[in-house]
Design a protein around this motif. Structure first.
Motif, PDB file in Angstrom:
ATOM      1  N   VAL A 115      42.822  95.455  13.321  1.00  0.00           N
ATOM      2  CA  VAL A 115      42.134  94.335  12.689  1.00  0.00           C
ATOM      3  C   VAL A 115      41.692  93.353  13.764  1.00  0.00           C
ATOM      4  O   VAL A 115      42.444  93.050  14.686  1.00  0.00           O
ATOM      5  CB  VAL A 115      43.059  93.595  11.697  1.00  0.00           C
ATOM      6  N   GLY A 116      40.470  92.872  13.629  1.00  0.00           N
ATOM      7  CA  GLY A 116      39.967  91.791  14.476  1.00  0.00           C
ATOM      8  C   GLY A 116      39.470  90.665  13.589  1.00  0.00           C
ATOM      9  O   GLY A 116      38.871  90.909  12.542  1.00  0.00           O
ATOM     10  N   PHE A 117      39.749  89.435  13.984  1.00  0.00           N
ATOM     11  CA  PHE A 117      39.391  88.294  13.148  1.00  0.00           C
ATOM     12  C   PHE A 117      38.982  87.136  14.042  1.00  0.00           C
ATOM     13  O   PHE A 117      39.590  86.884  15.072  1.00  0.00           O
ATOM     14  CB  PHE A 117      40.593  87.879  12.296  1.00  0.00           C
ATOM     15  N   ASP A 147      45.188  68.017   7.290  1.00  0.00           N
ATOM     16  CA  ASP A 147      43.794  68.056   7.753  1.00  0.00           C
ATOM     17  C   ASP A 147      43.211  69.460   7.618  1.00  0.00           C
ATOM     18  O   ASP A 147      42.041  69.632   7.318  1.00  0.00           O
ATOM     19  CB  ASP A 147      43.702  67.593   9.210  1.00  0.00           C
ATOM     20  N   MET A 148      44.048  70.503   7.849  1.00  0.00           N
ATOM     21  CA  MET A 148      43.566  71.888   7.756  1.00  0.00           C
ATOM     22  C   MET A 148      43.135  72.216   6.333  1.00  0.00           C
ATOM     23  O   MET A 148      42.159  72.906   6.120  1.00  0.00           O
ATOM     24  CB  MET A 148      44.677  72.839   8.215  1.00  0.00           C
ATOM     25  N   GLU A 149      43.869  71.702   5.332  1.00  0.00           N
ATOM     26  CA  GLU A 149      43.532  72.000   3.949  1.00  0.00           C
ATOM     27  C   GLU A 149      42.256  71.284   3.507  1.00  0.00           C
ATOM     28  O   GLU A 149      41.537  71.757   2.650  1.00  0.00           O
ATOM     29  CB  GLU A 149      44.702  71.615   3.035  1.00  0.00           C
ATOM     30  N   ASN A 195      32.923  82.971   9.764  1.00  0.00           N
ATOM     31  CA  ASN A 195      33.958  83.814  10.349  1.00  0.00           C
ATOM     32  C   ASN A 195      33.602  85.271  10.136  1.00  0.00           C
ATOM     33  O   ASN A 195      32.680  85.596   9.385  1.00  0.00           O
ATOM     34  CB  ASN A 195      35.348  83.476   9.795  1.00  0.00           C
ATOM     35  N   GLY A 196      34.314  86.120  10.810  1.00  0.00           N
ATOM     36  CA  GLY A 196      34.084  87.552  10.681  1.00  0.00           C
ATOM     37  C   GLY A 196      35.386  88.309  10.838  1.00  0.00           C
ATOM     38  O   GLY A 196      36.290  87.871  11.543  1.00  0.00           O
ATOM     39  N   MET A 217      38.791  80.128   6.430  1.00  0.00           N
ATOM     40  CA  MET A 217      39.721  81.055   7.077  1.00  0.00           C
ATOM     41  C   MET A 217      40.829  81.485   6.123  1.00  0.00           C
ATOM     42  O   MET A 217      41.234  82.649   6.123  1.00  0.00           O
ATOM     43  CB  MET A 217      40.286  80.427   8.344  1.00  0.00           C
ATOM     44  N   GLN A 218      41.309  80.570   5.299  1.00  0.00           N
ATOM     45  CA  GLN A 218      42.356  80.905   4.327  1.00  0.00           C
ATOM     46  C   GLN A 218      41.863  81.976   3.348  1.00  0.00           C
ATOM     47  O   GLN A 218      42.570  82.945   3.075  1.00  0.00           O
ATOM     48  CB  GLN A 218      42.788  79.650   3.565  1.00  0.00           C
ATOM     49  N   ASN A 219      40.651  81.811   2.822  1.00  0.00           N
ATOM     50  CA  ASN A 219      40.087  82.799   1.895  1.00  0.00           C
ATOM     51  C   ASN A 219      39.921  84.152   2.562  1.00  0.00           C
ATOM     52  O   ASN A 219      40.237  85.197   1.980  1.00  0.00           O
ATOM     53  CB  ASN A 219      38.737  82.315   1.352  1.00  0.00           C
TER      54      ASN A 219
END
Length: 131
Positions: A50-52, A3-5, A74-75, A13-15
């Motif tokens: 790092v913050g994500f 489902d995530m893919e 996202n950031g 988020m993956q990119n």
């Protein structure tokens, strides 16, 4: 496919994480050595923070059979602070800080490790020569 893919937020988020991974390599923390004409080697050392974050939502389609509308984003923030240089000369290593002095005991101990190792090494050499 999980489902995530299949989910657009998963792809987003993956990119983003792949791009962050490209930034955060060992070369970013421990820089390339700088060799001086008088035989001193300087190795720059940095601290990375790092913050994500990210999120998204799928809405119900207005009509049956339509694709599910999606919104998301996202950031990421990356901060790189130079903290000092490892100075290597005649087989000894010491840390020269470019940041203010350590605020706590743990930071101070970490800063002193190269100096302590140099002194222990010199002590052992002196003991072996006296035998």
């Amino acid at each position: 496919m999980t489902d995530m893919e299949r989910n657009p937020i998963g792809e987003l988020m993956q990119n983003t994480m792949e791009n962050v991974k490209n930034i955060l390599k060992v070369d970013t923390v421990v820089g390339d050595p700088i060799y001086t004409p008088d035989g001193i080697t300087l190795v720059p050392i940095s601290r990375i923070s790092v913050g994500f974050g990210g999120g998204g939502v799928e809405f119900s389609p207005k009509k049956d059979g339509e694709a599910r509308p999606y919104g998301g984003g996202n950031g990421t923030g990356v901060r790189i602070d130079p903290i000092g240089f490892l100075v290597i000369k005649d087989g000894t290593v010491r840390m020269v800080n470019v940041t203010p002095p350590a605020n706590n005991t743990v930071d101070r101990v970490i800063e002193l490790v190269p100096q302590v190792l140099d002194r222990v090494d010199a002590f052992i050499d002196k003991q072996q020569k006296s035998k």
